[in-house]
Design an enzyme around this catalytic site. Structure first.
Site, mmCIF file in Angstrom:
data_model
loop_
_atom_site.group_PDB
_atom_site.id
_atom_site.type_symbol
_atom_site.label_atom_id
_atom_site.label_comp_id
_atom_site.label_asym_id
_atom_site.label_seq_id
_atom_site.Cartn_x
_atom_site.Cartn_y
_atom_site.Cartn_z
ATOM 1 N N LYS A 295 31.284 4.604 -2.739
ATOM 2 C CA LYS A 295 32.375 3.668 -2.189
ATOM 3 C C LYS A 295 33.299 4.455 -1.508
ATOM 4 O O LYS A 295 33.906 5.229 -1.889
ATOM 5 C CB LYS A 295 33.036 3.091 -3.386
ATOM 6 C CG LYS A 295 33.957 1.791 -2.707
ATOM 7 C CD LYS A 295 34.851 1.455 -3.712
ATOM 8 C CE LYS A 295 36.313 2.399 -4.030
ATOM 9 N NZ LYS A 295 36.768 2.056 -2.535
ATOM 10 N N GLU B 117 37.503 16.046 -7.724
ATOM 11 C CA GLU B 117 38.264 16.820 -6.766
ATOM 12 C C GLU B 117 39.657 16.208 -6.206
ATOM 13 O O GLU B 117 39.582 15.207 -5.798
ATOM 14 C CB GLU B 117 37.482 16.990 -5.402
ATOM 15 C CG GLU B 117 35.826 17.704 -5.970
ATOM 16 C CD GLU B 117 36.265 18.987 -5.676
ATOM 17 O OE1 GLU B 117 37.400 19.620 -5.589
ATOM 18 O OE2 GLU B 117 35.302 20.069 -6.063
ATOM 19 N N CYS C 12 43.742 18.392 1.159
ATOM 20 C CA CYS C 12 44.229 18.780 -0.325
ATOM 21 C C CYS C 12 44.208 20.147 -0.238
ATOM 22 O O CYS C 12 45.050 21.045 -1.212
ATOM 23 C CB CYS C 12 42.898 18.425 -1.226
ATOM 24 S SG CYS C 12 41.593 18.704 -0.794
ATOM 25 N N GLU D 40 52.713 16.815 -4.232
ATOM 26 C CA GLU D 40 51.788 16.662 -3.073
ATOM 27 C C GLU D 40 52.269 15.828 -2.002
ATOM 28 O O GLU D 40 52.275 14.440 -2.199
ATOM 29 C CB GLU D 40 50.385 16.338 -3.382
ATOM 30 C CG GLU D 40 49.374 16.352 -2.173
ATOM 31 C CD GLU D 40 48.001 15.799 -2.600
ATOM 32 O OE1 GLU D 40 48.062 14.887 -3.432
ATOM 33 O OE2 GLU D 40 46.966 16.715 -2.321
#
Ligand code: NAD
Length: 476
Positions: A175, A250, A284, A380
């Site tokens: 997906k 991840e 990331c 982040e």
């Protein structure tokens, strides 16, 4: 430009039966296409087709799978212009970087796992209980893999998931992110040329409905996610349901860049031009948290400000741009929120610090000087925002880095190789670069620690993650 908007199930394109979600062009905010989501029956059909295809695909030889992956790699290269058109429009990435860089990497990932499929190590045969009991280890595929991909590198992240999974003999239902489904739907037509029906299925839709019904499906044996920490928790919950599933996560990152007093600052700043701002910092591994020796703080700040002032951003089709817009208006507002709160907390906004007015979701490249405990240094941001914080001695920078909730990427900058090596060894991060940042090798593992997740993408290690090791003993 016209777009494929149908789902890809059991070797055929089919219209989604669920609600339509708009795929946007982030550079203008316009709708590129409406993509109808999969309904529950279609999620089930995709998993059932992958389960049925596994019966044969799981029995193919490494040579057969290798050939298919090699041919897919060649076809991706042959179609790199049309794939880049779609990826660049839907993800807002400069076209030339997508075509020459990201798509070359996508092809390389399929080619690498084509080779890896034929080189699975660790098979031993011997008599351990007695010479009449011969033991051997096998590595076998798991079955259906549910893969959930993010929006920041739609095709590359799909390749990182699909290639090792099918190289090992598994089948896949993937997906893409609801923000960026279009390039993977196009790639499905290439995969269809070289893979039997059902080996790879692509379903679209949001996370809470479509993603959730995929990852909780009883026939799914493993869930592979690249995404947010929050989504990682949802995957872990799904994996602990009625049928226990293997997980591969991840998740996010907040890469520290430790700059020692003797670092080559010109090389540092030139590297950060790309390592911090490629993809508008929506990466990331982005070099986003500069930790600098106090004695050179001002010099590094000045050099970074000058570099940031010379960055070129704008519409992805332009030949001169280094990065484009953020993915959505919501993501731009999120980035702006971090900077505003930092401003309110007394941080110094050294460069940038504003959303760009006009069409599209652009945000200025930004440098913020802030203390280590600030939200903007710890969380982040996922945007074109760098922070800079000074340390008194390198041990402190290592301590700060290892205290982070994230543990994905990091770098150390020093001309003293012993010092650099000691710092690199002490860092608890999945990857540490010395005197560079953001350079990937398909042969080397990529993965994180702590809230950045676990499991490796790329490398032989990833192929291993998509197999089950088994012991067979034969009495004679
Ligand atoms: P996200 O977690 O919001 O979405 C990722 C995918 O998960 C999407 O396809 C989404 O639809 C799906 N999803 C969301 N909730 C779900 C649920 N309950 N069940 C199943 N699927 C669900 O992340 P994003 O915003 O698309 O991507 C950005 C994040 O990804 C960042 O945190 C970034 O650091 C991370 N990322 C990590 C790596 C890495 O290698 N570690 C690489 C790229 C991106």
């Amino acid at each position: 430009m016209s777009f494929e908007t149908r789902l890809f199930i059991n070797g055929d394109y089919v219209r989604g039966q669920g609600p339509a979600l708009a795929a946007h062009e982030p550079a203008t905010g316009k709708v590129l296409a409406d993509v109808a989501s999969a309904d529950r029956a279609q999620v089930d059909a995709a998993v059932t087709s992958a389960h049925a295809a596994f019966a044969k695909w799981g029995q193919t030889t490494p040579k057969e799978r290798s050939l298919a992956l090699m041919r897919i790699a060649d076809a991706i290269e042959a179609h790199s212009h049309s794939l880049a058109d779609v990826e660049s429009a839907n993800a807002g990435k400069p076209w030339r970087y997508v075509q020459a860089g990201e798509l070359a990497n996508v092809a390389d990932v399929f080619r690498f796992f084509g080779t890896a499929a034929r080189n699975v190590p660790g098979i031993a045969a011997n008599g351990f209980r007695s010479n009449r009991h011969t033991s051997m280890m096998r590595r076998d595929p798991l079955g259906v893999i549910a893969s959930i991909a993010p929006w920041n590198y739609p095709l590359l992240m799909a390749a990182w998931k699909i290639a090792p999974a099918i190289a090992a003999g598994n089948t896949v239902v993937i997906k893409p992110s609801e923000n960026t489904p279009l390039s993977l739907l196009l790639l499905a037509s290439i995969l269809a040329e070289f893979l039997p029906a059902g080996v790879v299925n692509v379903i679209c839709g949001d996370g809470p409905e479509v993603g959730q019904s995929l990852i909780t499906h009883p026939l799914v044996r493993m869930i592979s996610l690249t995404g947010d920490v929050r989504t990682g928790r949802a995957v872990l919950k799904a994996a602990a349901g009625e049928s226990i599933k293997r997980t591969h996560l991840e998740l996010g990152g907040k890469a520290p860049v430790i700059v020692c007093a003797d670092a080559d600052l010109d090389s540092l700043v030139e590297t950060l031009r790309e390592a911090s701002f490629y993809n508008a910092g929506q990466d990331c591994t982005a070099a986003c948290r500069i930790l600098v020796d106090k004695s050179i703080e001002q010099e590094v700040t000045d050099k970074l400000s000058t570099m940031i002032g010379s960055l070129v951003y704008g519409a992805p089709e332009r030949d001169d741009v280094e990065f484009g817009p953020l993915i959505t208006g919501a993501q731009r507002d999120r980035v702006a929120g971090f900077v505003e709160r930092a401003r309110g907390d007394g941080a110094d906004i050294v460069a940038g610090g504003n959303a760009v007015s006009g069409q599209g979701y652009f945000y200025e490249p930004t440098l913020v000087s802030a203390p280590i405990q600030s939200e903007i240094v710890q969380k982040e941001v996922f945007g074109p925002v760098l922070t800079i914080t000074a340390f008194d001695e390198p041990g402190t920078a290592v301590e700060w880095s290892n205290a982070s909730e994230y543990g994905l990427a990091s770098s150390v900058w020093s001309r003293n190789s012993v010092q650099a090596m000691n710092i690199a060894n002490a860092l608890q991060y999945g990857v540490t670069w010395v005197n560079t940042h953001g350079v990937f090798a398909t042969e080397m593992p990529h993965g994180g620690m702590r809230n950045s997740g676990y499991g490796s993408d790329l490398s032989m290690q990833s192929l291993m993650d998509y197999t089950q090791i088994r012991h067979i003993m034969i009495a004679s």
